[in-house]
Design a protein around this motif. Structure first.
Motif, PDB file in Angstrom:
ATOM      1  N   GLU A 232       0.804  -1.226   0.000  1.00  0.00           N
ATOM      2  CA  GLU A 232       0.000   0.000   0.000  1.00  0.00           C
ATOM      3  C   GLU A 232       0.836   1.274   0.000  1.00  0.00           C
TER       4      GLU A 232
ATOM      5  N   ASP B  59      -2.783  -8.967  -1.009  1.00  0.00           N
ATOM      6  CA  ASP B  59      -1.356  -8.689  -1.197  1.00  0.00           C
ATOM      7  C   ASP B  59      -0.706  -9.760  -2.067  1.00  0.00           C
TER       8      ASP B  59
ATOM      9  N   TYR C 125      -1.529  -9.233  -5.699  1.00  0.00           N
ATOM     10  CA  TYR C 125      -0.745  -8.122  -6.249  1.00  0.00           C
ATOM     11  C   TYR C 125       0.655  -8.595  -6.645  1.00  0.00           C
TER      12      TYR C 125
END
Length: 387
Positions: free
Chosen positions: A106, A158, A161
């Motif tokens: 992030e 996560d 990603y």
């Protein structure tokens, strides 16, 4: 002397709360003209600063690093780690792991694209620049260790990603494996890169097998098998008490195999017999040197995982069990010179270590776990033979 040490320690503690201290430490770490010991000590101080002050609790005695300084650290820390000497790199890598645990992805969206770009740039004309690649893989290894021991549901966003790295990583894995095998493992840096690549593979698969990995599982397993079966004499270590690069690589390969047996047994089933045979061969060739302990323990742990699974019948038969006893159990439960010396010098410590289980990271304990697994599946045959 003690007063000087106390004064210096107090000064360092006072600096810790001052803005810009982390940046100044990185400058010292990055300055190639500084003495090695000074760069290493600055790296240790930086790691400790990050550990206690990156996300300091409200009731903590440490002052949290400001956002502007955090941003500057994130901007430069990867490049500094990649160019640092090995001993310094270890400390910066630990700091990077701590930072990525809280900020990635992030608050650090530029990290992964930059690493992928560097990874692709380290490949020219189907050849890997192993020195440049080592920094990239080392950074990825530090970042992705956060996924170990996690459940996929807790980190699904996560992990998804991070799947963008798998395609470039597979290309590097194929080329790097070919270079290592083509050189019979004699290029230590290339072998160390391959070990880092396997460690990244392990981290990304720890929460569970994703579709991106499953679609190319054959290619990954081919790379792992080639690295596992490197010649036993490849890149020998002069000191038998130190782990040779090729042994570290093979140990990491065995750890990846154990992970798949535990987490993805169904998908791994078609590769199982090939890997059991190859791991068995490695165990037979492993010597008694301390430097090969990790490889021996990782290989035995894989066989133990297989013995505990639904595929335990691979060990069925008196002749096979006899080979396990003679080729794995007996060589790895023998007392070595160091064990005898410990017993003679401090027998109480020797017994305590064994009784309290603090010998868990030993060949003898690994072999004992394999015996327990076999006794559970083949009680009468194993008990009679191993007795």
């Amino acid at each position: 002397m003690q007063s000087l040490i106390k004064q210096a320690t107090g000064a360092l503690e006072s600096f810790r709360s001052q803005p810009g201290y982390g940046i100044e430490l990185l400058h010292v770490v990055n300055e190639a003209t500084n003495p090695p010991h000074l760069r290493q000590q600055a790296a240790v101080q930086f790691k400790n600063l990050v550990r206690f002050s990156w996300c300091a609790a409200e009731d903590s005695e440490y002052v949290e690093i400001g956002e502007a300084e955090k941003h500057e650290i994130r901007t430069h820390v990867v490049q500094i780690m990649m160019s640092a000497p090995p001993k310094v790199r270890v400390q910066v890598s630990e700091a990077l792991t701590i930072i990525s645990d809280t900020d990635f992805p992030e608050r650090w969206p530029t990290l992964l694209p930059a690493l992928i770009e560097r990874m692709e740039g380290a490949v020219q004309n189907q050849q890997v620049d192993v020195n440049a690649m080592k920094g990239v893989l080392g950074t990825l290894d530090s970042v992705f260790k956060r996924f170990r021991g996690q459940y996929i549901d807790n980190i699904a966003k996560d992990l998804e990603y991070c799947q963008q790295v798998i395609g470039p990583l597979l290309q590097v894995a194929g080329l790097l494996t070919a270079q290592v095998v083509g050189g019979s493992g004699q290029d230590a840096v290339a072998v160390e890169d391959a070990t880092l690549m396997l460690s990244v593979f392990y981290s990304l698969n720890s929460p569970g097998l994703t579709a991106e990995f499953e679609d190319h599982l054959d290619a990954w397993m081919d790379c792992i098998h080639k690295l596992l079966t490197l010649p036993a004499v490849a890149a020998p270590q002069q000191d038998g008490d130190e782990e040779a690069p090729v042994d570290a690589c093979k140990a990491m390969a065995c750890e990846c195999l154990s992970l798949f047996m535990e987490r993805n047994e169904e998908e791994f089933a078609k590769f199982l017999e090939t890997f059991v045979e190859s791991v068995w061969k490695q165990l037979v060739e492993v010597g008694q040197g301390v430097g090969q302990d990790r490889l021996a323990m990782a290989a035995i742990a894989f066989l133990t995982t297989v013995a505990k699974s639904v595929h335990y019948k691979l060990f069925q038969g008196e002749e096979i069990l006899k080979q396990v006893c003679q080729g794995v159990i007996i060589p790895n439960i023998r007392l070595r010179e160091g064990d005898v010396e410990l017993f003679e010098m401090n027998w109480v410590e020797y017994v305590r270590r064994d009784a309290e289980g603090s010998d868990s990271e030993t060949r003898r304990r690994a072999a004992s776990e394999l015996v327990k697994a076999l006794v559970d599946k083949f009680p009468s045959e194993t008990t009679q033979l191993f007795s």
